[in-house]
Scaffold this active site. Structure first.
Site, mmCIF file in Angstrom:
data_model
loop_
_atom_site.group_PDB
_atom_site.id
_atom_site.type_symbol
_atom_site.label_atom_id
_atom_site.label_comp_id
_atom_site.label_asym_id
_atom_site.label_seq_id
_atom_site.Cartn_x
_atom_site.Cartn_y
_atom_site.Cartn_z
ATOM 1 N N ASP A 18 98.948 56.971 49.066
ATOM 2 C CA ASP A 18 99.263 58.272 49.620
ATOM 3 C C ASP A 18 98.310 59.276 48.968
ATOM 4 O O ASP A 18 97.655 58.960 47.972
ATOM 5 C CB ASP A 18 100.725 58.616 49.298
ATOM 6 C CG ASP A 18 101.093 60.031 49.681
ATOM 7 O OD1 ASP A 18 100.822 60.425 50.832
ATOM 8 O OD2 ASP A 18 101.635 60.746 48.818
ATOM 9 N N ASP A 20 98.747 63.411 48.673
ATOM 10 C CA ASP A 20 99.323 64.507 47.899
ATOM 11 C C ASP A 20 100.532 64.028 47.107
ATOM 12 O O ASP A 20 101.468 63.459 47.667
ATOM 13 C CB ASP A 20 99.709 65.660 48.823
ATOM 14 C CG ASP A 20 99.812 66.988 48.093
ATOM 15 O OD1 ASP A 20 99.519 67.015 46.885
ATOM 16 O OD2 ASP A 20 100.171 67.985 48.725
ATOM 17 N N ASP A 173 104.743 58.924 46.313
ATOM 18 C CA ASP A 173 105.606 59.795 45.521
ATOM 19 C C ASP A 173 106.810 60.305 46.284
ATOM 20 O O ASP A 173 107.811 60.670 45.673
ATOM 21 C CB ASP A 173 104.809 60.995 45.013
ATOM 22 C CG ASP A 173 104.390 61.915 46.165
ATOM 23 O OD1 ASP A 173 104.824 63.082 46.195
ATOM 24 O OD2 ASP A 173 103.634 61.462 47.043
#
Length: 246
Positions: A18, A20, A173
């Site tokens: 991923d 950000d 995240d």
């Protein structure tokens, strides 16, 4: 939360990152961005920020301002974000060194993100981070995370069949992203960078660490086309679904 699990090693055929919250932290920039957009579309920015992380802007706009939910608008507004707020983004600890080691080892990896292509390339340029050749962005799929399509496409673009899904590591995240990776059949490493450890754990990743400082490349098997990673200081107790060593 106790990040003291004994170090262990797990082997994968590819890594899907991923963007950000995993490679960079642009939270401060995104907050400013959504405050601007919220005022433009007449929606409380705090309402947007409560549910926007890990999700595509176009999917948010379909709910909040359908008339703006088109790629021309999204690509333009997201492309401005790194230009206007470039100084507000930083690297996630350990991200650059891990990417550099993977590149040096010629390992399979790419970025799979809910951001648009102008946003991702803008951040990579501002922070001088490596640009993968098989990038998967918001425009690449019909449905965003937590739908598994983006991670399945990432696997496909790295030349791996569906049968190899459980030998691919997704690094995420957000709960939406973690669920996306799991739904695609991949192993998932959850990072506690943008959400609480409880929120990350509730999404049921295979392993949990604080950030990428806990992840290092141990060895490469060019014949098998695999890389072995070492996870240190993982959250305990944690389910380890691969091989372990202490």
């Amino acid at each position: 939360m106790d990040y003291t699990a004994p170090p262990f090693e797990v082997t994968f055929k590819a890594l899907l990152f991923d963007m950000d919250g995993t490679i960079i932290d642009s939270t401060a920039a995104v907050v400013k961005h959504w405050h601007t957009i919220g005022k433009e579309i007449g929606v409380d920015p705090e309402v947007i920020l409560q549910t926007s992380h890990g999700r595509r802007s176009i999917d948010m706009l379909k709910i909040l301002s359908p008339e703006k939910a088109n790629w021309e608008y999204v690509r333009n507004m997201e492309g401005l974000l790194p230009k206007l707020h470039g100084g507000d983004a930083v690297e996630i600890p350990g991200a650059r060194s891990l990417l550099d080691s993977l590149i040096a080892a010629r390992a399979r990896w790419t970025i799979v993100t809910s951001g648009s292509e102008p946003l991702v390339n803008g951040w990579l340029s501002v922070l001088k981070l490596p640009q993968p050749s098989n990038l998967v962005t918001a425009e690449s799929v019909a449905n965003g995370k937590p739908d598994p399509a983006c991670y399945s496409l990432g696997r496909e673009r790295l030349g791996l069949p569906p049968s190899d899904s459980d030998q691919i590591l997704v690094l995420e995240d957000s709960p939406a992203g973690i669920r996306s990776g799991k739904a695609a059949g991949c192993k998932v490493l959850g990072l506690v960078t943008s959400h609480s450890a409880e929120q990350v754990r509730a999404a049921e990743p295979d392993w949990i660490v604080r950030d990428l400082q806990s992840v290092s490349l141990v060895r490469v098997d060019e014949k098998a086309g695999t890389v072995t990673l070492r996870f240190a200081d993982a959250l305990t107790p944690v389910a380890v679904n691969g091989s372990e060593s202490t």
